[in-house]
Design a protein around this motif. Structure first.
Motif, PDB file in Angstrom:
ATOM      1  N   VAL A 416     -18.677   2.115 -93.233  1.00 21.24           N
ATOM      2  CA  VAL A 416     -19.161   2.486 -91.900  1.00 21.24           C
ATOM      3  C   VAL A 416     -19.694   1.258 -91.171  1.00 21.24           C
ATOM      4  CG1 VAL A 416     -20.935   3.795 -90.680  1.00 21.24           C
ATOM      5  CG2 VAL A 416     -19.662   4.876 -92.548  1.00 21.24           C
ATOM      6  N   GLU A 417     -20.421   0.397 -91.883  1.00 25.53           N
ATOM      7  CA  GLU A 417     -20.969  -0.809 -91.252  1.00 25.53           C
ATOM      8  C   GLU A 417     -19.856  -1.716 -90.734  1.00 25.53           C
ATOM      9  OE1 GLU A 417     -24.083  -4.459 -92.240  1.00 25.53           O
ATOM     10  OE2 GLU A 417     -23.449  -3.082 -93.826  1.00 25.53           O
ATOM     11  N   THR A 418     -18.782  -1.865 -91.525  1.00 25.01           N
ATOM     12  CA  THR A 418     -17.661  -2.704 -91.090  1.00 25.01           C
ATOM     13  C   THR A 418     -17.035  -2.152 -89.819  1.00 25.01           C
ATOM     14  OG1 THR A 418     -17.178  -3.362 -93.367  1.00 25.01           O
ATOM     15  CG2 THR A 418     -15.398  -3.606 -91.770  1.00 25.01           C
ATOM     16  N   VAL A 419     -16.863  -0.825 -89.748  1.00 21.90           N
ATOM     17  CA  VAL A 419     -16.272  -0.208 -88.562  1.00 21.90           C
ATOM     18  C   VAL A 419     -17.189  -0.391 -87.347  1.00 21.90           C
ATOM     19  CG1 VAL A 419     -15.446   1.956 -87.562  1.00 21.90           C
ATOM     20  CG2 VAL A 419     -14.992   1.439 -89.970  1.00 21.90           C
ATOM     21  N   CYS A 420     -18.493  -0.299 -87.545  1.00 21.16           N
ATOM     22  CA  CYS A 420     -19.436  -0.516 -86.435  1.00 21.16           C
ATOM     23  C   CYS A 420     -19.289  -1.915 -85.855  1.00 21.16           C
ATOM     24  CB  CYS A 420     -20.870  -0.282 -86.911  1.00 21.16           C
ATOM     25  SG  CYS A 420     -21.266   1.444 -87.233  1.00 21.16           S
ATOM     26  N   LEU A 451     -24.255   3.941 -85.399  1.00 18.10           N
ATOM     27  CA  LEU A 451     -24.403   3.190 -84.158  1.00 18.10           C
ATOM     28  C   LEU A 451     -25.646   3.604 -83.370  1.00 18.10           C
ATOM     29  CD1 LEU A 451     -20.744   3.084 -82.761  1.00 18.10           C
ATOM     30  CD2 LEU A 451     -22.117   1.100 -83.429  1.00 18.10           C
ATOM     31  N   THR A 452     -25.911   4.921 -83.332  1.00 20.55           N
ATOM     32  CA  THR A 452     -26.959   5.430 -82.437  1.00 20.55           C
ATOM     33  C   THR A 452     -28.300   5.668 -83.103  1.00 20.55           C
ATOM     34  OG1 THR A 452     -26.182   7.671 -82.841  1.00 20.55           O
ATOM     35  CG2 THR A 452     -25.281   6.529 -80.921  1.00 20.55           C
ATOM     36  N   PRO A 456     -29.741   1.454 -83.616  1.00 24.03           N
ATOM     37  CA  PRO A 456     -29.744   1.622 -82.154  1.00 24.03           C
ATOM     38  C   PRO A 456     -29.994   0.316 -81.409  1.00 24.03           C
ATOM     39  CG  PRO A 456     -31.791   2.446 -83.102  1.00 24.03           C
ATOM     40  CD  PRO A 456     -30.894   2.118 -84.242  1.00 24.03           C
ATOM     41  N   MET A 457     -30.749  -0.602 -82.030  1.00 25.28           N
ATOM     42  CA  MET A 457     -31.058  -1.859 -81.335  1.00 25.28           C
ATOM     43  C   MET A 457     -29.800  -2.691 -81.118  1.00 25.28           C
ATOM     44  SD  MET A 457     -34.119  -1.664 -80.534  1.00 25.28           S
ATOM     45  CE  MET A 457     -34.286  -3.337 -79.924  1.00 25.28           C
ATOM     46  N   GLY A 458     -28.847  -2.610 -82.073  1.00 23.99           N
ATOM     47  CA  GLY A 458     -27.616  -3.372 -81.916  1.00 23.99           C
ATOM     48  C   GLY A 458     -26.838  -2.902 -80.709  1.00 23.99           C
ATOM     49  N   LEU A 459     -26.763  -1.603 -80.494  1.00 23.62           N
ATOM     50  CA  LEU A 459     -26.060  -1.061 -79.339  1.00 23.62           C
ATOM     51  C   LEU A 459     -26.823  -1.399 -78.054  1.00 23.62           C
ATOM     52  CD1 LEU A 459     -23.450   0.579 -79.071  1.00 23.62           C
ATOM     53  CD2 LEU A 459     -24.832   2.641 -78.911  1.00 23.62           C
ATOM     54  N   ALA A 460     -28.165  -1.344 -78.103  1.00 26.39           N
ATOM     55  CA  ALA A 460     -28.977  -1.682 -76.924  1.00 26.39           C
ATOM     56  C   ALA A 460     -28.788  -3.146 -76.548  1.00 26.39           C
ATOM     57  CB  ALA A 460     -30.451  -1.379 -77.209  1.00 26.39           C
ATOM     58  N   GLU A 461     -28.751  -4.015 -77.536  1.00 22.13           N
ATOM     59  CA  GLU A 461     -28.535  -5.430 -77.257  1.00 22.13           C
ATOM     60  C   GLU A 461     -27.176  -5.667 -76.608  1.00 22.13           C
ATOM     61  OE1 GLU A 461     -28.987  -7.637 -80.828  1.00 22.13           O
ATOM     62  OE2 GLU A 461     -31.105  -7.108 -81.083  1.00 22.13           O
ATOM     63  N   LEU A 462     -26.146  -4.926 -77.070  1.00 24.07           N
ATOM     64  CA  LEU A 462     -24.810  -5.085 -76.497  1.00 24.07           C
ATOM     65  C   LEU A 462     -24.793  -4.606 -75.046  1.00 24.07           C
ATOM     66  CD1 LEU A 462     -21.887  -5.913 -77.035  1.00 24.07           C
ATOM     67  CD2 LEU A 462     -21.448  -3.597 -77.868  1.00 24.07           C
ATOM     68  N   GLU A 463     -25.478  -3.479 -74.778  1.00 26.20           N
ATOM     69  CA  GLU A 463     -25.542  -2.983 -73.397  1.00 26.20           C
ATOM     70  C   GLU A 463     -26.240  -3.999 -72.497  1.00 26.20           C
ATOM     71  OE1 GLU A 463     -25.667   1.851 -73.463  1.00 26.20           O
ATOM     72  OE2 GLU A 463     -27.489   0.820 -74.115  1.00 26.20           O
ATOM     73  N   GLN A 480     -12.709   7.749 -91.034  1.00 26.54           N
ATOM     74  CA  GLN A 480     -13.761   6.723 -90.938  1.00 26.54           C
ATOM     75  C   GLN A 480     -13.323   5.434 -90.254  1.00 26.54           C
ATOM     76  OE1 GLN A 480     -16.751   6.703 -94.018  1.00 26.54           O
ATOM     77  NE2 GLN A 480     -16.298   4.544 -94.421  1.00 26.54           N
ATOM     78  N   GLU A 481     -12.056   5.045 -90.409  1.00 29.67           N
ATOM     79  CA  GLU A 481     -11.609   3.762 -89.852  1.00 29.67           C
ATOM     80  C   GLU A 481     -11.128   3.883 -88.411  1.00 29.67           C
ATOM     81  OE1 GLU A 481      -8.734   1.846 -92.278  1.00 29.67           O
ATOM     82  OE2 GLU A 481     -10.071   1.604 -93.996  1.00 29.67           O
ATOM     83  N   ASN A 482     -10.915   5.118 -87.942  1.00 27.99           N
ATOM     84  CA  ASN A 482     -10.373   5.311 -86.590  1.00 27.99           C
ATOM     85  C   ASN A 482     -11.467   5.280 -85.532  1.00 27.99           C
ATOM     86  OD1 ASN A 482      -7.699   7.601 -87.464  1.00 27.99           O
ATOM     87  ND2 ASN A 482      -7.660   5.416 -87.171  1.00 27.99           N
TER      88      ASN A 482
END
Length: 488
Positions: A416-420, A451-452, A456-463, A480-482
């Motif tokens: 899951v981490e790799t897909v994120c 992700l959420t 959540p901080m990783g997604l906030a930083e990207l935004e 999982q990979e899609n």
């Protein structure tokens, strides 16, 4: 050793189990949609001749063209066992030429069937070789007196009935009378006359002669050797097999019986459970150790581990006992799974040379009961044992399974981490490519949760970096990979 044959008849599938001492040793499966092709004779047409490979591709009406090597067209050694030079393939075949061929190996994976022009037609006791005029006896008959008896009988029949053909006495011929062998040979000659005439009339790419159905083939090959009983769970099929046995194996017809038990026939001796376990990677040993079996297109690897077994005296004794027990399990799994080709055995490391020799002897002894030809090499400098087992039909795993649609046969999926992290990079790539006001990420629920909720901080930083909002939506149908990143 007690040996039984169990025959399970389904609407579109026939399964046969060879059981020795209450344990399944071989499983044969034939399906209406997917017949085994080994032994079938076709009228083919040469599509391409490859001089550099000394081979040709032949169209025989299957999905893929079949492969024919020059070594399967002419004898490779003389009567004294000395090698013979192989002629150029171009002198034997040309493109567009019709040729009568027989399947040696079923299609496997992306490979087409392997062919031979050195045809052989088997019956109960004998094999007729229409293009190799010599007489012989199977090497699996070891009793010298019996070998001499059969050689004399076969040589006499060969000279009297078919000097232009070849005749080989099969293992089942051991103990057979001269009258039985003569009857068998006369049947084969009539059959070959029919095949030969049919091939002249046939169009290219058509089947000229097919082998017997699985249940009859098993009776022909095995009944009368060491088999004590044959049980069939279908009344109609029992009647056919009983008549077949009376016609072709009269001495063993009394062994064929109808199974009328309430439980499914493959529940006897746990055969159904053995099939299920034969599809897993791990095989437990009674001592607590285990095998790990991995089958690839190139080879099969078998790793031996002590697991929970710690022994009672010292480490060397523990290792030796585990490796010796593993030889029995390996020999059985090779037959049960019908694994062939190159096989690499990784026994637990042994420093004692006597222990290594003991394990090799035990392995060779266990493999002697295997009807498929095997060849075992000594321990390599890395402590591995290389061996080969003749492969003629698909393994049990290839018949019953297909590559996983999620991992595509890799045997693992991205975390899951790799897909994120991949989603993060894909959003950045989309932001550079599209003038979008926002982005929507569609992914599997566990990926969206990571992700959420978990990051959540990783997604906030990207935004903040893109100065655009990123929405997420879980999709239960995504594995999982899609994932998809949609500009809005």
């Amino acid at each position: 050793m007690s040996t039984e044959i169990l025959v399970n008849i389904g609407p579109q599938e026939t399964r046969v189990a060879l059981v020795e001492n209450g344990a399944a040793q071989e499983i044969h499966i034939q399906r209406a949609s997917r017949h085994g092709l080994v032994g079938n004779i076709y009228k083919g047409r040469v599509q391409r001749v490859l001089p550099g490979m000394q081979a040709a591709f032949v169209e025989i009406g299957l999905e893929r063209t079949a492969f024919l090597h020059v070594a399967d067209m002419v004898p490779t050694q003389n009567a004294n066992g000395e090698p013979l030079p192989q002629p150029p393939i171009g002198k034997l075949l040309s493109e567009g030429q019709d040729v009568l061929v027989q399947i040696l190996k079923d299609p496997l994976g992306t490979k087409g069937a392997r062919l031979t022009t050195l045809l052989s037609v088997p019956s109960r006791y004998l094999v007729l070789l229409p293009f190799e005029p010599h007489a012989g006896v199977s090497a699996r008959i070891e009793d010298e007196a019996e070998r001499h008896r059969l050689k004399d009988i076969v040589a006499g029949l060969h000279q009297r009935l078919c000097p232009q053909f070849g005749v080989i006495a099969r293992t089942a011929a051991e103990g057979a009378s001269e009258d039985a062998l003569a009857h068998d040979l006369e049947f084969l000659l009539r059959l070959w006359t029919s095949v030969s005439q049919g091939s002249r009339m046939a169009q290219h790419g058509t089947l000229v002669h097919g082998d017997l159905p699985l249940s009859m083939r098993i009776l022909r090959d095995l009944l009368g050797t060491d088999v004590e009983r044959v049980r069939i769970d279908s009344a109609s099929e029992f009647a056919k097999l009983k008549q077949f046995a009376l016609d072709f194996v009269p001495g063993g017809a009394h062994l064929v019986g109808l199974y009328e038990g309430h439980a499914p026939i493959f529940d006897l001796y746990g055969v159904e459970d053995d099939i299920g376990r034969a599809l897993t990677r791990k095989v437990d040993l009674k001592s607590g150790g285990h095998l790990v079996i991995d089958q690839t297109e190139a080879m099969t690897t078998i790793d031996v581990n002590t697991g929970a077994f710690t022994g009672h005296r010292n480490l060397e004794e523990t290792i030796l006992k585990t490796n010796l027990e593993a030889t029995q399990a390996i020999a059985r799994q090779l037959r049960l799974r019908n694994l062939g080709g190159i096989i690499i055995l990784d026994f637990i490391d042994m420093k004692n040379e006597d222990h290594r020799a003991q394990v090799l002897r035990a392995l060779e002894k266990e493999l002697k009961r295997d009807p498929a030809r095997t060849q075992v090499h000594d321990f390599s400098p890395l402590g591995l044992v290389e061996m080969t087992r003749k492969r003629t039909r698909e393994s049990l795993g290839h018949i019953l399974c297909e590559p996983c649609t999620v991992c595509e046969g890799r045997g693992s999926v991205k975390t899951v981490e790799t897909v994120c992290h991949e989603i993060t990079r894909e959003v950045q790539r989309a932001a550079r490519q599209f003038e979008a006001k926002a982005f929507l990420v569609l992914a599997a629920p566990q990926v969206v949760q990571r992700l959420t909720e978990d990051q959540p901080m990783g997604l906030a930083e990207l935004e903040a970096q893109l100065n655009r909002p990123i929405r997420t939506k879980p999709e239960a149908t995504y594995h999982q990979e899609n994932f998809d990143v949609v500009p809005l």
